[in-house]
Design a protein around this motif. Structure first.
Motif, PDB file in Angstrom:
ATOM      1  N   GLN A   1      14.904  -6.439 -85.881  1.00  0.00           N
ATOM      2  CA  GLN A   1      13.706  -5.609 -85.769  1.00  0.00           C
ATOM      3  C   GLN A   1      13.842  -4.429 -86.715  1.00  0.00           C
ATOM      4  O   GLN A   1      14.851  -3.725 -86.700  1.00  0.00           O
ATOM      5  CB  GLN A   1      13.498  -5.119 -84.339  1.00  0.00           C
ATOM      6  N   VAL A   2      12.811  -4.254 -87.575  1.00  0.00           N
ATOM      7  CA  VAL A   2      12.833  -3.198 -88.572  1.00  0.00           C
ATOM      8  C   VAL A   2      11.681  -2.247 -88.298  1.00  0.00           C
ATOM      9  O   VAL A   2      10.525  -2.671 -88.216  1.00  0.00           O
ATOM     10  CB  VAL A   2      12.701  -3.781 -89.999  1.00  0.00           C
ATOM     11  N   LYS A   3      11.996  -0.982 -88.159  1.00  0.00           N
ATOM     12  CA  LYS A   3      10.967   0.043 -88.064  1.00  0.00           C
ATOM     13  C   LYS A   3      10.896   0.734 -89.427  1.00  0.00           C
ATOM     14  O   LYS A   3      11.539   1.737 -89.671  1.00  0.00           O
ATOM     15  CB  LYS A   3      11.268   1.029 -86.946  1.00  0.00           C
TER      16      LYS A   3
ATOM     17  N   THR B   1      25.758   2.154 -87.483  1.00  0.00           N
ATOM     18  CA  THR B   1      26.108   2.282 -88.894  1.00  0.00           C
ATOM     19  C   THR B   1      24.912   2.890 -89.596  1.00  0.00           C
ATOM     20  O   THR B   1      23.954   2.182 -89.912  1.00  0.00           O
ATOM     21  CB  THR B   1      26.445   0.915 -89.508  1.00  0.00           C
ATOM     22  N   ASN B   2      24.953   4.211 -89.848  1.00  0.00           N
ATOM     23  CA  ASN B   2      23.810   4.933 -90.377  1.00  0.00           C
ATOM     24  C   ASN B   2      22.597   4.645 -89.496  1.00  0.00           C
ATOM     25  O   ASN B   2      22.595   4.963 -88.324  1.00  0.00           O
ATOM     26  CB  ASN B   2      23.553   4.555 -91.842  1.00  0.00           C
ATOM     27  N   ALA B   3      21.534   3.990 -90.044  1.00  0.00           N
ATOM     28  CA  ALA B   3      20.327   3.708 -89.261  1.00  0.00           C
ATOM     29  C   ALA B   3      20.294   2.262 -88.808  1.00  0.00           C
ATOM     30  O   ALA B   3      19.252   1.767 -88.404  1.00  0.00           O
ATOM     31  CB  ALA B   3      19.091   4.038 -90.082  1.00  0.00           C
ATOM     32  N   GLN B   4      21.438   1.573 -88.866  1.00  0.00           N
ATOM     33  CA  GLN B   4      21.484   0.175 -88.435  1.00  0.00           C
ATOM     34  C   GLN B   4      22.251   0.083 -87.123  1.00  0.00           C
ATOM     35  O   GLN B   4      23.294   0.705 -86.953  1.00  0.00           O
ATOM     36  CB  GLN B   4      22.174  -0.687 -89.499  1.00  0.00           C
ATOM     37  N   TYR B   5      21.697  -0.722 -86.197  1.00  0.00           N
ATOM     38  CA  TYR B   5      22.279  -0.833 -84.874  1.00  0.00           C
ATOM     39  C   TYR B   5      22.486  -2.300 -84.538  1.00  0.00           C
ATOM     40  O   TYR B   5      21.582  -3.121 -84.694  1.00  0.00           O
ATOM     41  CB  TYR B   5      21.352  -0.196 -83.828  1.00  0.00           C
ATOM     42  N   VAL B   6      23.712  -2.641 -84.094  1.00  0.00           N
ATOM     43  CA  VAL B   6      24.024  -4.002 -83.693  1.00  0.00           C
ATOM     44  C   VAL B   6      24.371  -3.978 -82.208  1.00  0.00           C
ATOM     45  O   VAL B   6      25.376  -3.381 -81.811  1.00  0.00           O
ATOM     46  CB  VAL B   6      25.189  -4.594 -84.497  1.00  0.00           C
ATOM     47  N   ALA B   7      23.526  -4.590 -81.416  1.00  0.00           N
ATOM     48  CA  ALA B   7      23.732  -4.589 -79.976  1.00  0.00           C
ATOM     49  C   ALA B   7      24.698  -5.692 -79.570  1.00  0.00           C
ATOM     50  O   ALA B   7      24.991  -6.611 -80.346  1.00  0.00           O
ATOM     51  CB  ALA B   7      22.400  -4.770 -79.260  1.00  0.00           C
TER      52      ALA B   7
ATOM     53  N   ASN C   1      16.544   1.348 -87.864  1.00  0.00           N
ATOM     54  CA  ASN C   1      15.779   2.514 -87.415  1.00  0.00           C
ATOM     55  C   ASN C   1      15.314   2.383 -85.969  1.00  0.00           C
ATOM     56  O   ASN C   1      14.373   3.049 -85.547  1.00  0.00           O
ATOM     57  CB  ASN C   1      14.565   2.783 -88.327  1.00  0.00           C
ATOM     58  N   THR C   2      15.944   1.507 -85.211  1.00  0.00           N
ATOM     59  CA  THR C   2      15.693   1.405 -83.769  1.00  0.00           C
ATOM     60  C   THR C   2      16.983   0.995 -83.085  1.00  0.00           C
ATOM     61  O   THR C   2      17.657   0.057 -83.514  1.00  0.00           O
ATOM     62  CB  THR C   2      14.577   0.410 -83.447  1.00  0.00           C
ATOM     63  N   ALA C   3      17.332   1.713 -82.020  1.00  0.00           N
ATOM     64  CA  ALA C   3      18.580   1.426 -81.310  1.00  0.00           C
ATOM     65  C   ALA C   3      18.409   0.335 -80.272  1.00  0.00           C
ATOM     66  O   ALA C   3      19.398  -0.167 -79.737  1.00  0.00           O
ATOM     67  CB  ALA C   3      19.086   2.711 -80.629  1.00  0.00           C
ATOM     68  N   LEU C   4      17.165  -0.051 -79.977  1.00  0.00           N
ATOM     69  CA  LEU C   4      16.912  -1.049 -78.948  1.00  0.00           C
ATOM     70  C   LEU C   4      16.027  -2.160 -79.522  1.00  0.00           C
ATOM     71  O   LEU C   4      14.846  -2.273 -79.183  1.00  0.00           O
ATOM     72  CB  LEU C   4      16.251  -0.406 -77.731  1.00  0.00           C
ATOM     73  N   PRO C   5      16.567  -2.993 -80.413  1.00  0.00           N
ATOM     74  CA  PRO C   5      15.758  -4.080 -80.997  1.00  0.00           C
ATOM     75  C   PRO C   5      15.358  -5.095 -79.940  1.00  0.00           C
ATOM     76  O   PRO C   5      16.174  -5.511 -79.112  1.00  0.00           O
ATOM     77  CB  PRO C   5      16.688  -4.699 -82.038  1.00  0.00           C
ATOM     78  N   GLY C   6      14.077  -5.484 -79.966  1.00  0.00           N
ATOM     79  CA  GLY C   6      13.585  -6.481 -79.027  1.00  0.00           C
ATOM     80  C   GLY C   6      13.537  -7.880 -79.616  1.00  0.00           C
ATOM     81  O   GLY C   6      13.149  -8.823 -78.932  1.00  0.00           O
ATOM     82  N   SER C   7      13.899  -8.025 -80.878  1.00  0.00           N
ATOM     83  CA  SER C   7      13.955  -9.322 -81.540  1.00  0.00           C
ATOM     84  C   SER C   7      15.321  -9.474 -82.194  1.00  0.00           C
ATOM     85  O   SER C   7      16.121  -8.525 -82.228  1.00  0.00           O
ATOM     86  CB  SER C   7      12.861  -9.441 -82.607  1.00  0.00           C
ATOM     87  N   THR C   8      15.613 -10.652 -82.716  1.00  0.00           N
ATOM     88  CA  THR C   8      16.906 -10.872 -83.357  1.00  0.00           C
ATOM     89  C   THR C   8      17.144  -9.840 -84.448  1.00  0.00           C
ATOM     90  O   THR C   8      18.223  -9.263 -84.565  1.00  0.00           O
ATOM     91  CB  THR C   8      16.960 -12.287 -83.963  1.00  0.00           C
TER      92      THR C   8
END
Length: 294
Positions: free
Chosen positions: A31-33, A8-14, A22-29
């Protein structure tokens, strides 16, 4: 859905329910770049109840103030909520209260002195009693203050009479406007905790007698109305006893750490020959050092 990730735009839900901005591979619950923003509120009222939507609160009241934290609830989980509170006044204290029955650590209130900031976090106890908030930190700013005055001019003081200890030299004159040298009357420039040190050396020339000698620090003397009518000034004493010898000389020091409000005053006094039988006693050296502790 691409490779198990919704975009969703620059938001990614794995698929593992982690969220990335702004990151497609969040390592935390979460994660904001990038930068993070919270609600910024400026309050000038002297009483205020923090809202669930508050985050950073800047207070600039006109008298001592009181903030109240939101009431905890057993039905709403507020665990981990943060509140940043800053006291931006130079004269007034800000008390932060909990709701009835709740605590910040082991206290129901904390107090921020001028220029102090506090970070509070909501605990996992979602109830209307117990330790519902923790104080993470209190920061201090604009603390630097030191004033030093002295005199090596010998002055006679009348036996048994309390008289102001005067000075002739500004040793550190950055704050020279805060003190009247001749009487030692110092006016507090900003509220806080101050350390006051008075040093005095006196002499009874050619008099073989024993005498009590007192110096003291008087708070709120002639403070221009800061002290309520009818109140009593606070006084802090030290006393020395002169031994029986010719050319008796001895020194005394009075030290106190005392809370001060802007506009309140400190003045040093001495009773330099109490019961000595001589008409006068000479004050040889005098020094006063004032520093702000916090």
């Amino acid at each position: 859905m691409v490779c198990g990730i919704a975009f969703t735009n620059a938001q990614y839900v794995a698929q593992d329910k982690t969220v990335g901005v702004n990151t497609a591979l969040p390592g935390s619950t979460v994660q904001v770049k990038g930068s993070i923003a919270g609600e910024y509120t400026s309050i000038s009222a002297n009483t205020y109840t923090l809202l669930d939507t508050d985050y950073y609160i800047n207070w600039s009241g006109t008298a001592d103030g009181t903030f109240t934290l939101p009431t905890s609830s057993a039905t709403v989980d507020k665990t981990g909520r943060l509140y940043y509170v800053t006291n931006k006044t130079d004269s007034f204290n800000l008390t932060i209260n909990t709701s009835a029955g709740e605590l910040i650590d082991d206290k129901s209130t904390i107090t921020l002195l001028p220029f102090q900031s506090a970070l509070l976090v909501k605990t996992s106890l979602n109830a209307t009693s117990g330790i519902t908030y923790r104080l993470v930190s209190i920061t201090r700013a604009n603390l630097a203050y030191i004033l030093s005055v002295s005199s090596s001019s010998s002055i006679p003081y009348t036996q048994g009479i309390a008289e102001p200890l005067g000075f002739t030299s500004n040793d550190l004159n950055t704050y020279a406007g805060d003190i009247v040298l001749g009487t030692g009357l110092w006016t507090c420039p900003a509220s806080g905790i101050y350390r006051i040190e008075i040093q005095e050396t006196g002499r009874l020339p050619g008099t073989n007698v024993s005498a009590h000698r007192v110096i003291y620090i008087n708070k709120n003397y002639n403070d221009g109305g800061v002290t309520p009518a009818g109140s009593i000034s606070e006084q802090y004493y030290t006393m020395t006893i002169l031994a029986i010898s010719s050319l008796q000389t001895s020194g005394a020091t009075a030290i106190v750490t005392v809370p001060m409000k802007k506009g309140q005053t400190i003045q040093p006094f001495g009773v330099l020959c109490n019961g000595c039988g001589a008409s006068t006693m000479s004050s040889i050296n005098r020094k006063m050092i004032i520093t702000r502790e916090y």
